[in-house]
Design a protein around this motif. Structure first.
Motif, PDB file in Angstrom:
ATOM      1  N   PHE A  80      17.396 -25.172  30.366  1.00  0.00           N
ATOM      2  CA  PHE A  80      17.372 -23.712  30.377  1.00  0.00           C
ATOM      3  C   PHE A  80      16.504 -23.290  31.553  1.00  0.00           C
ATOM      4  CE2 PHE A  80      13.816 -25.249  27.955  1.00  0.00           C
ATOM      5  CZ  PHE A  80      12.759 -24.448  28.340  1.00  0.00           C
ATOM      6  N   ASP A 148      14.463 -24.667  36.197  1.00  0.00           N
ATOM      7  CA  ASP A 148      15.186 -25.651  35.389  1.00  0.00           C
ATOM      8  C   ASP A 148      14.224 -26.447  34.512  1.00  0.00           C
ATOM      9  OD1 ASP A 148      17.296 -27.094  34.430  1.00  0.00           O
ATOM     10  OD2 ASP A 148      17.481 -28.391  36.180  1.00  0.00           O
ATOM     11  N   ASP A 186      20.388 -20.588  29.617  1.00  0.00           N
ATOM     12  CA  ASP A 186      20.885 -21.364  30.759  1.00  0.00           C
ATOM     13  C   ASP A 186      21.856 -20.461  31.507  1.00  0.00           C
ATOM     14  OD1 ASP A 186      22.081 -23.096  32.557  1.00  0.00           O
ATOM     15  OD2 ASP A 186      23.338 -24.077  31.040  1.00  0.00           O
TER      16      ASP A 186
END
Length: 452
Positions: A80, A148, A186
């Motif tokens: 995510f 990330d 995400d």
């Protein structure tokens, strides 16, 4: 989602664009567009995801003080890049502190604790509107961009509500809203390349929704374009004359800047509510910051926008992205809420003052961080053009009717700057002290771009 019908603008003598643009939009939607090569998009290829994880009371070894506290620790989870905390009641405030730390998917190291902006109720649809009263709407913090990540640790601590001045009552007890959940977003892959089918499966676009969104911009660019090209001042005036019968002989309007379309930043049109909602005109522009942090590169800006879009729609229950436009630290402008960049699209950005206004958010947090000069220039260029379409002077003042808020009761006629900060219409820190201090520059530059 609420408000799914296609609503055309109401007409008024002071509206320069509502009639012609509304007709153009309807006409575009009525065109016999070629059917897609594939009838059913591959749902498994839809980019991005949102996970909602219930928070739990913290164990004694993690509790700080005696106030109610909830949290969650998860390692080795799906990746995510954006986080936030949501709760059941959109009218409930989270009085307290939210902190999060995340583990980098690239290095495996944990970040330090970061504060998440909890005062986010000042954004959203106006009280009493269909979008605001939808059963799916929830309260939430601002979203935080964390890059990330594959691990998360969050803690939420309640604080007592402040005692009103002069009150003999003691401080109200510290409580947390019910139904606290951690939202992990995400944003998915990058936007589709130029020339890709409008309903390409890799972008998860349902053909009807994608066609409708692209059609609303066919008055200013080609169907399916990933960006709306900039124009010279002369070409912008010619476009205004072509589009609007009521245009001034010598209009005050800034040259149209380049704007990345929703297709350009990769919006999954299947997420939002159907149809588009318009107001009569654009009399004012409210400047915001996204309060999502400044740890992003300009190349990541489309991903940040896709994350905020998912957060607004999936986590908070809005019908679409709240802002009409966004701008990154490098000065790139992006289309926000669907409906057409030149039209008076009703947003959900300034609680109480969404009607007859537009909202533009600078991506980042600007309480103490100074906004980049490129972003300030982009704000000036955008407002010079968009306000110019509706005959508004960026240096002037205008009257808006409050839809309800903590500064002005519903129905109050309020005089505001044509270019205002979010805090001018609602008691909030947005758009941050440093960005708010630049609004004078935005006003004067926009007026100069308009030729005033």
């Amino acid at each position: 989602m609420a408000m799914r019908g296609f609503l055309t603008p109401s007409l008024g003598a002071s509206s320069l664009v509502a009639s012609s643009l509304g007709v153009a939009c309807v006409a575009a939607l009525a065109l016999p567009l070629a059917p897609p090569a594939h009838a059913a998009p591959d749902v498994s290829a839809v980019p991005g995801s949102t996970r909602s994880l219930p928070l739990v009371p913290l164990t004694r070894d993690r509790v700080l003080g005696s106030a109610p506290q909830q949290g969650l620790f998860r390692a080795d989870i799906d990746r995510f890049s954006l986080v936030g905390v949501a709760w059941d009641d959109p009218d409930a405030e989270l009085r307290g502190r939210v902190q999060v730390r995340t583990r980098s998917a690239a290095t495996g190291t944990w970040s330090g604790w970061q504060d998440v902006e909890t005062h986010n109720t000042d954004h959203g649809a106006d009280p009493g509107t269909a979008e605001r009263t939808s059963r799916g709407v929830r309260g939430a913090t601002a979203p935080l961009w964390v890059n990330d990540s594959d691990g998360v640790d969050v803690r939420v601590r309640a604080e007592p509500a402040a005692t009103p001045r002069g009150s003999r009552a003691g401080a109200r007890p510290a409580v947390l809203p019910s139904g606290l959940r951690l939202e992990l977003v995400d944003p998915g892959d990058e936007a589709p390349p130029e020339g890709a089918p409008v309903d390409a499966p890799r972008t998860g676009l349902h053909s009807e929704a994608a066609i409708a969104a692209s059609a609303t911009n066919t008055d200013v660019t080609g169907f399916g374009a990933t960006e709306i090209p900039e124009l010279s001042r002369e070409a912008t005036e010619q476009e205004l004359a072509r589009l609007h019968e009521e245009a001034q002989a010598k209009p005050y309007i800034g040259a149209r800047p380049k704007i990345v379309t929703r297709r350009g930043w990769g919006a999954d049109e299947s997420l939002r509510g159907g149809g588009f909602v318009y107001t009569k005109r654009v009399k004012a522009a409210f400047v915001h910051h996204t309060a999502s942090g400044n740890k992003y590169s300009c190349s990541q800006a489309p991903s940040v926008i896709r994350g905020i879009y998912r957060y607004h729609v999936t986590s908070m229950g809005w019908r679409d992205l709240g802002y009409n436009f966004l701008v990154d630290k490098c000065g790139t402008l992006y289309e926000g809420r669907a409906g057409g960049v030149a039209k008076a699209v009703l947003g959900a950005h300034t609680l109480g003052f969404n009607t007859d206004s537009m909202g533009v958010a600078v991506i980042g947090s600007y309480g103490s961080t100074k906004p980049a000069g490129a972003a300030v220039t982009a704000l000036a260029r955008l407002t010079a053009w968009k306000l110019g379409l509706y005959g508004a002077d960026p240096r002037g003042r205008t009257s808006l009717t409050s839809g309800g808020g903590n500064l002005y009761p519903k129905g109050t006629s309020v005089r505001l700057n044509v270019v205002s900060g979010h805090r001018d219409g609602y008691a909030t820190d947005c758009p941050g002290t440093s960005l708010y201090a630049k609004l004078g520059t935005v006003r004067s530059s926009a007026a100069r771009y308009q030729g005033r």
